[in-house]
Design a protein around this motif. Structure first.
Motif, PDB file in Angstrom:
ATOM      1  N   PHE A  25       0.829  -1.209   0.000  1.00  0.00           N
ATOM      2  CA  PHE A  25       0.000   0.000   0.000  1.00  0.00           C
ATOM      3  C   PHE A  25       0.865   1.260   0.000  1.00  0.00           C
ATOM      4  O   PHE A  25       0.535   2.246  -0.660  1.00  0.00           O
ATOM      5  N   LEU A  26       1.986   1.233   0.739  1.00  0.00           N
ATOM      6  CA  LEU A  26       2.874   2.395   0.747  1.00  0.00           C
ATOM      7  C   LEU A  26       3.536   2.598  -0.612  1.00  0.00           C
ATOM      8  O   LEU A  26       3.868   3.729  -0.958  1.00  0.00           O
ATOM      9  N   LEU A  27       3.754   1.552  -1.368  1.00  0.00           N
ATOM     10  CA  LEU A  27       4.292   1.693  -2.715  1.00  0.00           C
ATOM     11  C   LEU A  27       3.233   2.157  -3.706  1.00  0.00           C
ATOM     12  O   LEU A  27       3.534   2.905  -4.634  1.00  0.00           O
ATOM     13  N   ALA A  28       2.005   1.714  -3.529  1.00  0.00           N
ATOM     14  CA  ALA A  28       0.930   2.099  -4.444  1.00  0.00           C
ATOM     15  C   ALA A  28       0.535   3.567  -4.274  1.00  0.00           C
ATOM     16  O   ALA A  28       0.127   4.207  -5.247  1.00  0.00           O
ATOM     17  N   ALA A  29       0.668   4.107  -3.067  1.00  0.00           N
ATOM     18  CA  ALA A  29       0.268   5.500  -2.826  1.00  0.00           C
ATOM     19  C   ALA A  29       1.086   6.494  -3.651  1.00  0.00           C
ATOM     20  O   ALA A  29       0.504   7.339  -4.339  1.00  0.00           O
ATOM     21  N   PRO A  30       2.423   6.448  -3.639  1.00  0.00           N
ATOM     22  CA  PRO A  30       3.157   7.411  -4.466  1.00  0.00           C
ATOM     23  C   PRO A  30       2.982   7.177  -5.967  1.00  0.00           C
ATOM     24  O   PRO A  30       3.028   8.122  -6.745  1.00  0.00           O
ATOM     25  N   SER A  37      -0.360  13.552 -10.826  1.00  0.00           N
ATOM     26  CA  SER A  37       0.371  14.759 -11.208  1.00  0.00           C
ATOM     27  C   SER A  37       0.551  14.844 -12.722  1.00  0.00           C
ATOM     28  O   SER A  37       0.740  15.924 -13.264  1.00  0.00           O
ATOM     29  N   GLY A  38       0.490  13.711 -13.396  1.00  0.00           N
ATOM     30  CA  GLY A  38       0.555  13.690 -14.853  1.00  0.00           C
ATOM     31  C   GLY A  38      -0.775  13.998 -15.503  1.00  0.00           C
ATOM     32  O   GLY A  38      -0.881  14.024 -16.721  1.00  0.00           O
ATOM     33  N   GLY A  39      -1.810  14.219 -14.733  1.00  0.00           N
ATOM     34  CA  GLY A  39      -3.123  14.572 -15.269  1.00  0.00           C
ATOM     35  C   GLY A  39      -3.986  13.385 -15.638  1.00  0.00           C
ATOM     36  O   GLY A  39      -4.966  13.520 -16.338  1.00  0.00           O
ATOM     37  N   ASP A  40      -3.642  12.210 -15.159  1.00  0.00           N
ATOM     38  CA  ASP A  40      -4.385  11.009 -15.503  1.00  0.00           C
ATOM     39  C   ASP A  40      -4.547  10.168 -14.243  1.00  0.00           C
ATOM     40  O   ASP A  40      -3.702  10.170 -13.357  1.00  0.00           O
ATOM     41  N   SER A  41      -5.663   9.447 -14.154  1.00  0.00           N
ATOM     42  CA  SER A  41      -5.831   8.562 -13.003  1.00  0.00           C
ATOM     43  C   SER A  41      -5.073   7.252 -13.203  1.00  0.00           C
ATOM     44  O   SER A  41      -4.903   6.489 -12.270  1.00  0.00           O
ATOM     45  N   ASN A  47      -8.409   9.018  -7.236  1.00  0.00           N
ATOM     46  CA  ASN A  47      -8.052  10.435  -7.166  1.00  0.00           C
ATOM     47  C   ASN A  47      -7.179  10.656  -5.930  1.00  0.00           C
ATOM     48  O   ASN A  47      -6.604   9.715  -5.406  1.00  0.00           O
ATOM     49  N   ALA A  48      -7.101  11.895  -5.466  1.00  0.00           N
ATOM     50  CA  ALA A  48      -6.229  12.201  -4.326  1.00  0.00           C
ATOM     51  C   ALA A  48      -6.693  11.498  -3.052  1.00  0.00           C
ATOM     52  O   ALA A  48      -5.874  11.166  -2.195  1.00  0.00           O
ATOM     53  N   SER A  49      -7.980  11.261  -2.924  1.00  0.00           N
ATOM     54  CA  SER A  49      -8.445  10.554  -1.727  1.00  0.00           C
ATOM     55  C   SER A  49      -7.984   9.097  -1.743  1.00  0.00           C
ATOM     56  O   SER A  49      -7.741   8.503  -0.690  1.00  0.00           O
ATOM     57  N   THR A  50      -7.829   8.527  -2.927  1.00  0.00           N
ATOM     58  CA  THR A  50      -7.289   7.173  -3.033  1.00  0.00           C
ATOM     59  C   THR A  50      -5.854   7.137  -2.534  1.00  0.00           C
ATOM     60  O   THR A  50      -5.452   6.219  -1.815  1.00  0.00           O
ATOM     61  N   PHE A  51      -5.079   8.159  -2.905  1.00  0.00           N
ATOM     62  CA  PHE A  51      -3.706   8.270  -2.421  1.00  0.00           C
ATOM     63  C   PHE A  51      -3.669   8.310  -0.899  1.00  0.00           C
ATOM     64  O   PHE A  51      -2.918   7.561  -0.266  1.00  0.00           O
ATOM     65  N   SER A  52      -4.488   9.156  -0.299  1.00  0.00           N
ATOM     66  CA  SER A  52      -4.449   9.291   1.163  1.00  0.00           C
ATOM     67  C   SER A  52      -4.944   8.019   1.857  1.00  0.00           C
ATOM     68  O   SER A  52      -4.420   7.643   2.903  1.00  0.00           O
ATOM     69  N   LEU A  53      -5.924   7.360   1.277  1.00  0.00           N
ATOM     70  CA  LEU A  53      -6.425   6.111   1.859  1.00  0.00           C
ATOM     71  C   LEU A  53      -5.355   5.032   1.839  1.00  0.00           C
ATOM     72  O   LEU A  53      -5.126   4.354   2.844  1.00  0.00           O
ATOM     73  N   TRP A  54      -4.673   4.865   0.703  1.00  0.00           N
ATOM     74  CA  TRP A  54      -3.629   3.850   0.602  1.00  0.00           C
ATOM     75  C   TRP A  54      -2.449   4.183   1.497  1.00  0.00           C
ATOM     76  O   TRP A  54      -1.834   3.286   2.074  1.00  0.00           O
ATOM     77  N   LEU A  55      -2.132   5.448   1.609  1.00  0.00           N
ATOM     78  CA  LEU A  55      -1.052   5.860   2.493  1.00  0.00           C
ATOM     79  C   LEU A  55      -1.388   5.518   3.947  1.00  0.00           C
ATOM     80  O   LEU A  55      -0.554   4.991   4.683  1.00  0.00           O
ATOM     81  N   ALA A  56      -2.624   5.792   4.349  1.00  0.00           N
ATOM     82  CA  ALA A  56      -3.049   5.493   5.721  1.00  0.00           C
ATOM     83  C   ALA A  56      -3.089   3.986   5.971  1.00  0.00           C
ATOM     84  O   ALA A  56      -2.668   3.519   7.034  1.00  0.00           O
ATOM     85  N   TRP A  57      -3.599   3.221   5.013  1.00  0.00           N
ATOM     86  CA  TRP A  57      -3.623   1.764   5.181  1.00  0.00           C
ATOM     87  C   TRP A  57      -2.220   1.206   5.297  1.00  0.00           C
ATOM     88  O   TRP A  57      -1.954   0.339   6.125  1.00  0.00           O
ATOM     89  N   GLY A  58      -1.318   1.682   4.452  1.00  0.00           N
ATOM     90  CA  GLY A  58       0.064   1.206   4.498  1.00  0.00           C
ATOM     91  C   GLY A  58       0.731   1.525   5.821  1.00  0.00           C
ATOM     92  O   GLY A  58       1.364   0.667   6.438  1.00  0.00           O
ATOM     93  N   ALA A  59       0.590   2.770   6.270  1.00  0.00           N
ATOM     94  CA  ALA A  59       1.201   3.169   7.541  1.00  0.00           C
ATOM     95  C   ALA A  59       0.584   2.396   8.707  1.00  0.00           C
ATOM     96  O   ALA A  59       1.297   1.953   9.615  1.00  0.00           O
ATOM     97  N   GLY A  60      -0.727   2.205   8.681  1.00  0.00           N
ATOM     98  CA  GLY A  60      -1.401   1.481   9.756  1.00  0.00           C
ATOM     99  C   GLY A  60      -1.004   0.018   9.818  1.00  0.00           C
ATOM    100  O   GLY A  60      -0.763  -0.526  10.897  1.00  0.00           O
TER     101      GLY A  60
END
Length: 79
Positions: A25-30, A37-41, A47-60
């Protein structure tokens, strides 16, 4: 797949599986952030909420995987 790995890690109480799922999950977030940032999903979608969710899951998951387990207490018999 990472979600299933995290569920299996919890059910089996397996620390290495939990750390692997957290690292995934920590690798998928960045990767998600770079694609946004390239303008594509990208191929991950989201979207950005997916990034924050995966980051939180990975850290947790990594935080839970690093918690030391208590040693089982030895039973003493009163003779």
């Amino acid at each position: 797949m990472l979600g299933l790995l995290a569920i299996a890690a919890g059910l089996l109480a397996e620390r290495t599986l939990m750390l692997a799922a957290g690292a995934g999950f920590l690798l998928a977030a960045p990767v998600q952030l770079v694609m946004l940032s390239g303008g594509d999903s990208g191929f991950l979608g989201g979207n950005a909420s997916t990034f924050s969710l995966w980051l939180a899951w990975g850290a947790g998951l990594i935080a839970l995987g690093m918690v030391p387990r208590p040693e089982p207490a030895e039973e003493t018999s009163a003779d």
